[in-house]
Enzyme design. Structure first.
Site, mmCIF file in Angstrom:
data_model
loop_
_atom_site.group_PDB
_atom_site.id
_atom_site.type_symbol
_atom_site.label_atom_id
_atom_site.label_comp_id
_atom_site.label_asym_id
_atom_site.label_seq_id
_atom_site.Cartn_x
_atom_site.Cartn_y
_atom_site.Cartn_z
ATOM 1 N N SER A 63 68.965 42.763 85.090
ATOM 2 C CA SER A 63 67.535 42.784 84.716
ATOM 3 C C SER A 63 67.188 43.741 83.586
ATOM 4 O O SER A 63 66.049 43.723 83.113
ATOM 5 C CB SER A 63 66.686 43.134 85.937
ATOM 6 O OG SER A 63 66.735 42.095 86.865
ATOM 7 N N LYS A 66 65.649 42.045 80.713
ATOM 8 C CA LYS A 66 64.263 41.571 80.691
ATOM 9 C C LYS A 66 63.385 42.384 79.727
ATOM 10 O O LYS A 66 62.413 41.862 79.186
ATOM 11 C CB LYS A 66 63.688 41.600 82.112
ATOM 12 C CG LYS A 66 64.414 40.606 83.037
ATOM 13 C CD LYS A 66 64.071 40.785 84.508
ATOM 14 C CE LYS A 66 64.886 39.813 85.360
ATOM 15 N NZ LYS A 66 64.732 40.055 86.805
ATOM 16 N N TYR A 188 68.611 31.898 82.115
ATOM 17 C CA TYR A 188 68.350 33.135 82.887
ATOM 18 C C TYR A 188 69.645 33.706 83.476
ATOM 19 O O TYR A 188 69.936 34.901 83.329
ATOM 20 C CB TYR A 188 67.331 32.843 83.997
ATOM 21 C CG TYR A 188 67.107 34.027 84.916
ATOM 22 C CD1 TYR A 188 66.320 35.093 84.524
ATOM 23 C CD2 TYR A 188 67.711 34.081 86.173
ATOM 24 C CE1 TYR A 188 66.127 36.190 85.351
ATOM 25 C CE2 TYR A 188 67.520 35.174 87.013
ATOM 26 C CZ TYR A 188 66.732 36.223 86.593
ATOM 27 O OH TYR A 188 66.555 37.315 87.414
ATOM 28 N N TYR A 239 60.451 47.939 89.644
ATOM 29 C CA TYR A 239 59.934 47.120 90.754
ATOM 30 C C TYR A 239 59.080 47.920 91.721
ATOM 31 O O TYR A 239 58.253 48.723 91.294
ATOM 32 C CB TYR A 239 61.105 46.397 91.454
ATOM 33 C CG TYR A 239 61.916 45.671 90.439
ATOM 34 C CD1 TYR A 239 61.382 44.577 89.769
ATOM 35 C CD2 TYR A 239 63.184 46.109 90.057
ATOM 36 C CE1 TYR A 239 62.097 43.925 88.782
ATOM 37 C CE2 TYR A 239 63.908 45.453 89.067
ATOM 38 C CZ TYR A 239 63.342 44.365 88.441
ATOM 39 O OH TYR A 239 64.037 43.728 87.473
ATOM 40 N N VAL A 257 70.443 45.127 88.691
ATOM 41 C CA VAL A 257 71.275 45.236 89.894
ATOM 42 C C VAL A 257 72.766 45.409 89.585
ATOM 43 O O VAL A 257 73.571 45.578 90.500
ATOM 44 C CB VAL A 257 71.069 44.065 90.897
ATOM 45 C CG1 VAL A 257 69.681 44.109 91.511
ATOM 46 C CG2 VAL A 257 71.370 42.718 90.264
HETATM 47 O O1 DON Z 1 68.071 37.269 89.419
HETATM 48 C C1 DON Z 1 68.632 38.200 89.966
HETATM 49 O O2 DON Z 1 68.466 38.448 91.144
HETATM 50 C C2 DON Z 1 69.535 39.084 89.125
HETATM 51 N N1 DON Z 1 70.180 38.308 88.120
HETATM 52 C C3 DON Z 1 68.776 40.173 88.444
HETATM 53 C C4 DON Z 1 67.980 41.038 89.383
HETATM 54 C C5 DON Z 1 67.911 42.443 88.947
HETATM 55 O O3 DON Z 1 68.721 42.952 88.198
HETATM 56 C C6 DON Z 1 66.845 43.263 89.564
HETATM 57 N N2 DON Z 1 66.955 44.639 89.143
HETATM 58 N N3 DON Z 1 67.070 45.658 89.716
#
Ligand code: DON
Length: 303
Positions: A63, A66, A188, A239, A257
């Site tokens: 993320s 983003k 994505y 978040y 993540v």
């Molecule tokens: O879509 C997802 O769940 C992961 N590709 C990205 C989520 C993420 O990195 C949230 N960040 N802390």
């Protein structure tokens, strides 16, 4: 101040904090990453690049991507984005389904997964290739022409991406997607699977510290747009832990993540930290701790 010594100290101090977290396993390929890894890099607007630990080892940016997608959409489309996505903290997990339904398919902000799907959908409409546009930008800004996706991570996420698919289908049912769900998810999953090192990210994010100016001196964003992205990073970038992150670190930040966090020191530079073990909100435990210690010891924060 001896910044190199400070980064070395932070790398040495990380281990007990990493031990408190857990590597993301809902994307199976991420579960294989060594939780003991730790890297930290500082890129400065006057061209220095320092780092310690595993700061040159590529990891899955997830993320963190983003923040760059938001910049690329705002640069092309300006304020029109805000008809389709909000800019308030969610107070809910990054992949929450409930909030999206009662808010009628308008994601709370561009950094929760639903909001990022809107960014990708728009960049896809504007460029025909959302991932390619982002990858070219990151290659140019980081100076790493070999930067690319990890196909195994992308496939692993695609194979387990039911929640993201649910978010995308729900938004499509509300009329808030311009492209087919499959295309948006394809771009994505791949963008989250881009691999970059702390060094790459600390360079690529410098436009956020430099009022929207790119590495070659050209302008990506107006001063005001760069300010707005930093503001959204501060309020939404980590978040449902954004309040705690602002309290402890006092900088705009965007987590992923994969364990990476990019933090902006306005007019000074960009810090990027990587430690794969996460807290319950999906933020790197040792990463947040290192940023907390950095701003405490330097006094460099936006407050
Ligand atoms: O879509 C997802 O769940 C992961 N590709 C990205 C989520 C993420 O990195 C949230 N960040 N802390």
């Amino acid at each position: 101040m001896d910044l190199q010594a400070l980064l070395d100290d932070l790398a040495r101090e990380a281990a007990p904090f990493a031990a408190q977290g857990k590597v993301a396993d809902y994307i199976p390929a991420l579960a294989a990453v060594d939780p003991a890894r730790f890297g930290i890099a500082l890129g400065t607007v006057d061209g220095q690049l320092l780092g310690s630990g595993d700061w040159r080892v590529p990891f899955s940016i997830q993320s963190v991507s983003k923040a760059f997608s938001l910049a690329l959409v705002l640069a092309r489309d300006g304020e029109a984005l805000w008809r389709r996505v909000g800019r308030e903290p969610s107070g809910n997990p990054f992949n929450s389904l409930v909030q999206l339904e009662y808010e009628k398919g308008i994601p709370r902000n561009p950094f929760i997964n639903a909001g990022a799907l809107i960014l990708i959908d728009r960049l896809l409409s504007l460029t025909g290739d959302s991932l390619g546009t982002l990858r070219d930008f990151l290659r140019a800004e980081s100076g790493n022409a070999a930067l690319d996706i990890d196909a195994e991570v992308a496939a692993s996420e695609a194979g387990h991406g039911h929640r993201n698919a649910a978010l995308a289908h729900f938004m499509a049912s509300c009329g808030n997607l311009e492209n087919p769900v499959e295309s948006v998810l394809h771009h994505y999953f791949r963008q989250c699977a881009l691999t970059m090192s702390c060094a790459d990210l600390a360079k690529a994010g410098l436009f956020l510290a430099n009022h929207g100016l790119r590495a070659d001196g050209s302008r990506l964003l107006s001063r005001s747009e760069a300010k707005r992205i930093n503001a959204i990073m501060l309020t939404c970038g980590t978040y449902d832990a954004a309040g705690d992150f602002a309290y402890r670190v006092g900088l705009p930040g965007k987590s992923g993540v994969g364990g990476g966090i990019l933090a902006v020191l306005p007019e000074r530079g960009v810090l990027c930290v990587w430690s794969p073990a996460l807290d319950a909100h999906g933020n790197s435990v040792a990463g947040v701790e290192a940023l907390d210690r950095f701003t405490t010891r330097t006094g460099w924060s936006v407050f």
